[in-house]
Motif scaffolding. Structure first.
Motif, PDB file in Angstrom:
ATOM      1  N   GLU A  62      11.709  -3.549  -1.409  1.00 39.83           N
ATOM      2  CA  GLU A  62      10.273  -3.670  -1.112  1.00 39.83           C
ATOM      3  C   GLU A  62       9.710  -2.358  -0.560  1.00 39.83           C
ATOM      4  O   GLU A  62       8.660  -1.888  -0.986  1.00 39.83           O
ATOM      5  CB  GLU A  62      10.070  -4.806  -0.118  1.00 39.83           C
ATOM      6  CG  GLU A  62       8.629  -5.057   0.270  1.00 39.83           C
ATOM      7  CD  GLU A  62       8.534  -6.143   1.341  1.00 39.83           C
ATOM      8  OE1 GLU A  62       7.674  -5.986   2.234  1.00 39.83           O
ATOM      9  OE2 GLU A  62       9.298  -7.115   1.298  1.00 39.83           O
ATOM     10  N   LEU A  63      10.425  -1.762   0.388  1.00 44.12           N
ATOM     11  CA  LEU A  63       9.957  -0.525   1.021  1.00 44.12           C
ATOM     12  C   LEU A  63       9.907   0.649   0.049  1.00 44.12           C
ATOM     13  O   LEU A  63       9.057   1.533   0.173  1.00 44.12           O
ATOM     14  CB  LEU A  63      10.859  -0.152   2.202  1.00 44.12           C
ATOM     15  CG  LEU A  63      10.787  -1.037   3.433  1.00 44.12           C
ATOM     16  CD1 LEU A  63      11.925  -0.716   4.386  1.00 44.12           C
ATOM     17  CD2 LEU A  63       9.431  -0.866   4.117  1.00 44.12           C
ATOM     18  N   SER A  64      10.838   0.668  -0.902  1.00 46.20           N
ATOM     19  CA  SER A  64      10.920   1.815  -1.812  1.00 46.20           C
ATOM     20  C   SER A  64      10.203   1.571  -3.133  1.00 46.20           C
ATOM     21  O   SER A  64      10.229   2.416  -4.016  1.00 46.20           O
ATOM     22  CB  SER A  64      12.389   2.171  -2.078  1.00 46.20           C
ATOM     23  OG  SER A  64      13.066   1.101  -2.700  1.00 46.20           O
ATOM     24  N   SER A  65       9.542   0.437  -3.267  1.00 48.51           N
ATOM     25  CA  SER A  65       8.848   0.126  -4.523  1.00 48.51           C
ATOM     26  C   SER A  65       7.616   0.976  -4.755  1.00 48.51           C
ATOM     27  O   SER A  65       7.268   1.273  -5.884  1.00 48.51           O
ATOM     28  CB  SER A  65       8.448  -1.352  -4.558  1.00 48.51           C
ATOM     29  OG  SER A  65       9.587  -2.143  -4.700  1.00 48.51           O
ATOM     30  N   THR A  66       6.945   1.334  -3.670  1.00 46.71           N
ATOM     31  CA  THR A  66       5.731   2.146  -3.776  1.00 46.71           C
ATOM     32  C   THR A  66       5.984   3.492  -3.124  1.00 46.71           C
ATOM     33  O   THR A  66       6.314   3.546  -1.932  1.00 46.71           O
ATOM     34  CB  THR A  66       4.550   1.448  -3.075  1.00 46.71           C
ATOM     35  OG1 THR A  66       4.436   0.122  -3.581  1.00 46.71           O
ATOM     36  CG2 THR A  66       3.260   2.186  -3.301  1.00 46.71           C
ATOM     37  N   PRO A  67       5.851   4.572  -3.888  1.00 45.82           N
ATOM     38  CA  PRO A  67       6.071   5.883  -3.269  1.00 45.82           C
ATOM     39  C   PRO A  67       4.989   6.178  -2.234  1.00 45.82           C
ATOM     40  O   PRO A  67       3.874   5.665  -2.327  1.00 45.82           O
ATOM     41  CB  PRO A  67       6.002   6.856  -4.437  1.00 45.82           C
ATOM     42  CG  PRO A  67       5.325   6.127  -5.544  1.00 45.82           C
ATOM     43  CD  PRO A  67       5.510   4.660  -5.292  1.00 45.82           C
ATOM     44  N   PRO A  68       5.308   7.001  -1.245  1.00 44.23           N
ATOM     45  CA  PRO A  68       4.294   7.346  -0.246  1.00 44.23           C
ATOM     46  C   PRO A  68       3.172   8.167  -0.890  1.00 44.23           C
ATOM     47  O   PRO A  68       3.361   8.800  -1.930  1.00 44.23           O
ATOM     48  CB  PRO A  68       5.067   8.174   0.783  1.00 44.23           C
ATOM     49  CG  PRO A  68       6.268   8.664   0.070  1.00 44.23           C
ATOM     50  CD  PRO A  68       6.577   7.665  -1.000  1.00 44.23           C
TER      51      PRO A  68
ATOM     52  N   PRO B  85       4.865  11.352   4.680  1.00 43.20           N
ATOM     53  CA  PRO B  85       6.317  11.101   4.683  1.00 43.20           C
ATOM     54  C   PRO B  85       6.620   9.665   4.249  1.00 43.20           C
ATOM     55  O   PRO B  85       5.762   8.788   4.340  1.00 43.20           O
ATOM     56  CB  PRO B  85       6.704  11.325   6.145  1.00 43.20           C
ATOM     57  CG  PRO B  85       5.473  11.007   6.903  1.00 43.20           C
ATOM     58  CD  PRO B  85       4.319  11.412   6.024  1.00 43.20           C
ATOM     59  N   PRO B  86       7.842   9.433   3.805  1.00 45.79           N
ATOM     60  CA  PRO B  86       8.214   8.058   3.482  1.00 45.79           C
ATOM     61  C   PRO B  86       8.243   7.188   4.737  1.00 45.79           C
ATOM     62  O   PRO B  86       8.263   7.696   5.850  1.00 45.79           O
ATOM     63  CB  PRO B  86       9.611   8.182   2.868  1.00 45.79           C
ATOM     64  CG  PRO B  86      10.068   9.566   3.129  1.00 45.79           C
ATOM     65  CD  PRO B  86       8.888  10.381   3.553  1.00 45.79           C
ATOM     66  N   SER B  87       8.236   5.907   4.533  1.00 43.86           N
ATOM     67  CA  SER B  87       8.254   4.969   5.661  1.00 43.86           C
ATOM     68  C   SER B  87       9.472   5.213   6.544  1.00 43.86           C
ATOM     69  O   SER B  87      10.587   5.333   6.041  1.00 43.86           O
ATOM     70  CB  SER B  87       8.299   3.530   5.128  1.00 43.86           C
ATOM     71  OG  SER B  87       8.602   2.633   6.158  1.00 43.86           O
ATOM     72  N   PRO B  88       9.285   5.268   7.871  1.00 38.50           N
ATOM     73  CA  PRO B  88      10.430   5.446   8.773  1.00 38.50           C
ATOM     74  C   PRO B  88      11.363   4.227   8.774  1.00 38.50           C
ATOM     75  O   PRO B  88      12.490   4.310   9.243  1.00 38.50           O
ATOM     76  CB  PRO B  88       9.786   5.648  10.147  1.00 38.50           C
ATOM     77  CG  PRO B  88       8.418   5.086  10.029  1.00 38.50           C
ATOM     78  CD  PRO B  88       8.016   5.197   8.589  1.00 38.50           C
TER      79      PRO B  88
END
Length: 151
Positions: free
Chosen positions: A110-116, A121-124
């Motif tokens: 879920e967290l990596s499905s949408t790029p920042p 920065p990517p989600s911590p």
């Protein structure tokens, strides 16, 4: 039922190889995904697919063939402590894998499905989730080794 013992043993051992062999490759896949973050979501989804289609069903199958082996061999659980310990560890391991580890992997997907957004920065939460998955993988790997040793 003892005439089925060799067949059940074959199914049990073959099931263990097919179910738990791929789990030891997950760490390699995860390390590669860490070096190529643009492919991390694919790697996580691939791990989920292998788990859902191969590892989880065959891990449950291990319990079924294990019970059938106990019945076919007429084992007395009260007299064979190692077998009782192995069964308890199997139940703990399977429960952990199907709940905590699986939920952490689904969260990573879920967290990596949408790029920042560009420049952000990517989600911590991603590194924390990866660490949780790594710790869980170590725990599960150790549990599998202990269970195989007991059996």
């Amino acid at each position: 039922m003892s005439q089925f013992l060799p067949f059940l043993l074959f199914l049990h051992v073959m099931g263990a190889i097919l179910a738990f062999g791929p789990t030891f490759a997950y760490s390699i896949m995860g390390a590669m995904a860490g070096r190529e973050p643009q492919h991390a979501n694919f790697s996580a989804r691939q791990t989920e697919a292998i788990g859902n289609k191969l590892v989880y069903p065959l891990a449950i199958f291990q319990g079924v063939t294990g019970v059938l082996l106990i019945l076919a061999a007429n084992r007395d659980l009260a007299k064979e402590t190692w077998l009782g310990i192995g069964i308890v560890l199997y139940a703990i391991t399977l429960t952990y894998a199907l709940t905590i580890q699986r939920n952490a992997l689904l969260r990573l997907i879920e967290l990596s499905s949408t790029p920042p957004a560009p420049g952000s920065p990517p989600s911590p939460e991603i590194p924390a989730t990866v660490k949780k998955i790594q710790r869980g993988g170590i725990f599960l790997g150790l549990m599998i080794v202990v269970i195989v040793y007991l059996m």
